[in-house]
Design a protein around this motif. Sequence first.
Motif, PDB file in Angstrom:
ATOM      1  N   SER A  91       4.653   1.630  15.019  1.00  0.00           N
ATOM      2  CA  SER A  91       5.276   1.918  13.721  1.00  0.00           C
ATOM      3  C   SER A  91       6.568   1.136  13.546  1.00  0.00           C
ATOM      4  CB  SER A  91       5.596   3.423  13.605  1.00  0.00           C
ATOM      5  OG  SER A  91       4.422   4.188  13.619  1.00  0.00           O
ATOM      6  N   PHE A  92       6.949   0.933  12.297  1.00  0.00           N
ATOM      7  CA  PHE A  92       8.278   0.380  12.023  1.00  0.00           C
ATOM      8  C   PHE A  92       8.856   1.042  10.787  1.00  0.00           C
ATOM      9  CE2 PHE A  92       7.157  -2.552   8.513  1.00  0.00           C
ATOM     10  CZ  PHE A  92       5.795  -2.725   8.729  1.00  0.00           C
ATOM     11  N   GLU A  93      10.177   1.133  10.793  1.00  0.00           N
ATOM     12  CA  GLU A  93      10.875   1.817   9.704  1.00  0.00           C
ATOM     13  C   GLU A  93      11.431   0.805   8.715  1.00  0.00           C
ATOM     14  OE1 GLU A  93      14.327   4.025  10.960  1.00  0.00           O
ATOM     15  OE2 GLU A  93      14.729   4.802   8.956  1.00  0.00           O
ATOM     16  N   LEU A  94      11.218   1.095   7.440  1.00  0.00           N
ATOM     17  CA  LEU A  94      11.808   0.277   6.378  1.00  0.00           C
ATOM     18  C   LEU A  94      13.009   1.028   5.807  1.00  0.00           C
ATOM     19  CD1 LEU A  94       8.575  -0.977   4.554  1.00  0.00           C
ATOM     20  CD2 LEU A  94      10.127  -2.323   5.986  1.00  0.00           C
ATOM     21  N   GLU A 153      12.961  -8.763  14.501  1.00  0.00           N
ATOM     22  CA  GLU A 153      13.934  -9.789  14.104  1.00  0.00           C
ATOM     23  C   GLU A 153      14.205  -9.807  12.603  1.00  0.00           C
ATOM     24  OE1 GLU A 153      15.606 -11.661  16.291  1.00  0.00           O
ATOM     25  OE2 GLU A 153      14.547 -10.473  17.814  1.00  0.00           O
ATOM     26  N   ARG A 154      13.400  -9.087  11.833  1.00  0.00           N
ATOM     27  CA  ARG A 154      13.522  -9.165  10.379  1.00  0.00           C
ATOM     28  C   ARG A 154      14.636  -8.261   9.854  1.00  0.00           C
ATOM     29  NH1 ARG A 154      11.164 -13.240   7.515  1.00  0.00           N
ATOM     30  NH2 ARG A 154      11.702 -11.879   5.748  1.00  0.00           N
ATOM     31  N   PRO A 155      15.467  -8.768   8.934  1.00  0.00           N
ATOM     32  CA  PRO A 155      16.561  -7.945   8.398  1.00  0.00           C
ATOM     33  C   PRO A 155      16.061  -6.758   7.569  1.00  0.00           C
ATOM     34  CG  PRO A 155      16.380 -10.027   7.196  1.00  0.00           C
ATOM     35  CD  PRO A 155      15.458 -10.128   8.381  1.00  0.00           C
ATOM     36  N   GLU A 156      14.826  -6.852   7.023  1.00  0.00           N
ATOM     37  CA  GLU A 156      14.302  -5.757   6.181  1.00  0.00           C
ATOM     38  C   GLU A 156      13.813  -4.587   7.019  1.00  0.00           C
ATOM     39  OE1 GLU A 156      12.981  -8.760   6.395  1.00  0.00           O
ATOM     40  OE2 GLU A 156      13.074  -9.796   4.467  1.00  0.00           O
ATOM     41  N   ILE A 182       1.170 -12.135  10.795  1.00  0.00           N
ATOM     42  CA  ILE A 182       2.620 -12.312  10.653  1.00  0.00           C
ATOM     43  C   ILE A 182       2.958 -12.930   9.297  1.00  0.00           C
ATOM     44  CG2 ILE A 182       4.563 -13.709  11.506  1.00  0.00           C
ATOM     45  CD1 ILE A 182       3.632 -13.039  14.356  1.00  0.00           C
ATOM     46  N   ALA A 183       2.190 -13.932   8.904  1.00  0.00           N
ATOM     47  CA  ALA A 183       2.444 -14.580   7.600  1.00  0.00           C
ATOM     48  C   ALA A 183       2.297 -13.556   6.472  1.00  0.00           C
ATOM     49  CB  ALA A 183       1.475 -15.747   7.401  1.00  0.00           C
ATOM     50  N   ASP A 184       1.303 -12.700   6.600  1.00  0.00           N
ATOM     51  CA  ASP A 184       1.043 -11.666   5.592  1.00  0.00           C
ATOM     52  C   ASP A 184       2.213 -10.675   5.518  1.00  0.00           C
ATOM     53  OD1 ASP A 184      -0.516 -10.376   3.679  1.00  0.00           O
ATOM     54  OD2 ASP A 184      -1.684  -9.233   5.155  1.00  0.00           O
ATOM     55  N   LEU A 185       2.664 -10.203   6.679  1.00  0.00           N
ATOM     56  CA  LEU A 185       3.775  -9.242   6.717  1.00  0.00           C
ATOM     57  C   LEU A 185       5.078  -9.893   6.255  1.00  0.00           C
ATOM     58  CD1 LEU A 185       2.883  -7.512  10.108  1.00  0.00           C
ATOM     59  CD2 LEU A 185       2.866  -6.405   7.850  1.00  0.00           C
ATOM     60  N   LYS A 186       5.255 -11.143   6.623  1.00  0.00           N
ATOM     61  CA  LYS A 186       6.471 -11.875   6.232  1.00  0.00           C
ATOM     62  C   LYS A 186       6.553 -11.974   4.710  1.00  0.00           C
ATOM     63  CE  LYS A 186       8.839 -16.201   7.448  1.00  0.00           C
ATOM     64  NZ  LYS A 186       8.553 -17.384   6.600  1.00  0.00           N
ATOM     65  N   ALA A 187       5.443 -12.336   4.089  1.00  0.00           N
ATOM     66  CA  ALA A 187       5.424 -12.429   2.626  1.00  0.00           C
ATOM     67  C   ALA A 187       5.717 -11.053   2.016  1.00  0.00           C
ATOM     68  CB  ALA A 187       4.067 -12.954   2.148  1.00  0.00           C
ATOM     69  N   GLY A 188       5.171 -10.020   2.632  1.00  0.00           N
ATOM     70  CA  GLY A 188       5.395  -8.656   2.145  1.00  0.00           C
ATOM     71  C   GLY A 188       6.856  -8.264   2.235  1.00  0.00           C
ATOM     72  N   LEU A 189       7.481  -8.559   3.369  1.00  0.00           N
ATOM     73  CA  LEU A 189       8.892  -8.208   3.554  1.00  0.00           C
ATOM     74  C   LEU A 189       9.763  -8.991   2.577  1.00  0.00           C
ATOM     75  CD1 LEU A 189       8.974  -8.026   7.459  1.00  0.00           C
ATOM     76  CD2 LEU A 189       9.083  -6.094   5.856  1.00  0.00           C
ATOM     77  N   GLU A 190       9.364 -10.224   2.322  1.00  0.00           N
ATOM     78  CA  GLU A 190      10.147 -11.024   1.366  1.00  0.00           C
ATOM     79  C   GLU A 190      10.069 -10.435  -0.035  1.00  0.00           C
ATOM     80  OE1 GLU A 190       8.891 -14.979   2.445  1.00  0.00           O
ATOM     81  OE2 GLU A 190      10.286 -14.957   4.141  1.00  0.00           O
ATOM     82  N   ARG A 191       8.963  -9.756  -0.351  1.00  0.00           N
ATOM     83  CA  ARG A 191       8.865  -9.091  -1.660  1.00  0.00           C
ATOM     84  C   ARG A 191       9.893  -7.963  -1.795  1.00  0.00           C
ATOM     85  NH1 ARG A 191       3.331  -9.999  -0.698  1.00  0.00           N
ATOM     86  NH2 ARG A 191       2.932  -7.917   0.127  1.00  0.00           N
ATOM     87  N   LEU A 192      10.383  -7.446  -0.647  1.00  0.00           N
ATOM     88  CA  LEU A 192      11.364  -6.356  -0.694  1.00  0.00           C
ATOM     89  C   LEU A 192      12.760  -6.844  -1.028  1.00  0.00           C
ATOM     90  CD1 LEU A 192      10.305  -4.260   2.440  1.00  0.00           C
ATOM     91  CD2 LEU A 192       9.849  -3.761   0.050  1.00  0.00           C
ATOM     92  N   LYS A 193      13.002  -8.123  -0.767  1.00  0.00           N
ATOM     93  CA  LYS A 193      14.301  -8.761  -1.098  1.00  0.00           C
ATOM     94  C   LYS A 193      15.486  -7.914  -0.673  1.00  0.00           C
ATOM     95  CE  LYS A 193      12.936 -11.625  -5.056  1.00  0.00           C
ATOM     96  NZ  LYS A 193      11.784 -10.866  -5.586  1.00  0.00           N
ATOM     97  N   VAL A 194      15.514  -7.570   0.592  1.00  0.00           N
ATOM     98  CA  VAL A 194      16.685  -6.836   1.119  1.00  0.00           C
ATOM     99  C   VAL A 194      17.683  -7.878   1.614  1.00  0.00           C
ATOM    100  CG1 VAL A 194      17.497  -5.217   2.853  1.00  0.00           C
ATOM    101  CG2 VAL A 194      15.261  -4.894   1.797  1.00  0.00           C
TER     102      VAL A 194
END
Length: 390
Positions: free
Chosen positions: A309-312, A276-279, A377-389
């Motif tokens: 796996s997931f692709e960034l 569900e994450r846009p990043e 999930i909270a950990d990954l969410k914070a990480g994805l937010e650091r990417l600011k896509v």
Amino acid sequence: MKIASKLTQLGRDPKSHHGTVNPPVYHASTITWETLEEFDSIREEMKAGKKIVSYGLHGTPTQFSLESALTELEGGYDCRLFETGLAANIMAIIPFLETGDHLLVSDGIYGPVRNFCSNWAKKWGVETTYYDPMIGSSIEELIRPNTRLVILEAPSSVTLEVQDVPAITEVCRRHDVITVIDNTWATPVFYRPFDHGVNISVHALTKYVAGHSDVMLGAIVADEKCWQTIKQSASEFGHHASPDDTYLALRGLRSLNPRLKQHEASALKIARFLEERPEVVQVLHPALPSCPGHEVWKRDFSGSSGLFSFELPPMERKKLAEFIDGLKFFPIGGSWGGYESLIQPFDDTLTRSTATWPFTGPLMRISIGLEDPDDLIADLKAGLERLKVS
Ligand SMILES: *Cc1c(COP(=O)(O)O)cnc(C)c1O
């Protein structure tokens, strides 16, 4: 008996060990006999193919216990333990080959197996063709008169394609080609390779079976046709499994079912969150319809484990470091299947022969441990937010 019960029962025989629940750890090289008659009868039994305590190399009741449990769990004929999963993988290949033979290997195969085929097998005059993991029954077009083995892994442990094993083994049986599958991802709990026609199943017990990131151990389970070759070559090449590590893997086996169920539930929850994450460009998880081979997984597997796996999107290494280095629960680690979560980035330096690397950004492989999935999930969410896509 259901699988959960089997995991508590198989390979145990308290009566022959003073009633102890678990078999003791036998440390042994030398085995002694007091009479020539005993010595001769042991040799006769060995010649007849009986598994017997005769020298530390060939195993003791400690190894036999885990070997018999794995044999029954998988529905094979017999099992031999090895010091690592990689040694088991390689020793499922070597004894069947002669100079001039041809190997068919899934392009999604565990990297070190590819290295063996591309380096050593080649040096010995054995040619390897890598095939698309999604090939199915079209593998028939690649089979040559000198094709000896087809090597499978379902799913691939980085890119997660789920192979159509029955379609491939049906072709191979018609052409008298031996099939070997690496069943580390699913374990016998979620997949029974012999029900799908393979001849040999290989395991890195290092992963889920041991389960605590502190053991190196492998196993080959073979059908009756291949067993003698496996058994004989394992000993003739001097392979041996440590009794202490075997004991730890046996202990791990007893809790494998509930651990896997938790890995499965948490990984699914996290995979759906990532989807569900846009990043996130895409998630590769066999239980999600977007994964290549998902339909096969649904048909043939009874569950999914915690590795996917997931692709960034494409990004600078520095940006990727911001994502990874700030994660609290995901250190970078190359193995998996332990109680603790891990992450490892893969990129196009991973070799592919049948196609170009299909991902434009970094592929993140994660092993979901036994932490609370909401913390992960909270950990990954914070990480994805650091990417600011955006
Ligand atoms: C880790 C792994 C192996 C090798 O196991 P080791 O015990 O680390 O040698 C083999 N196959 C797969 C799919 C693996 O992930």
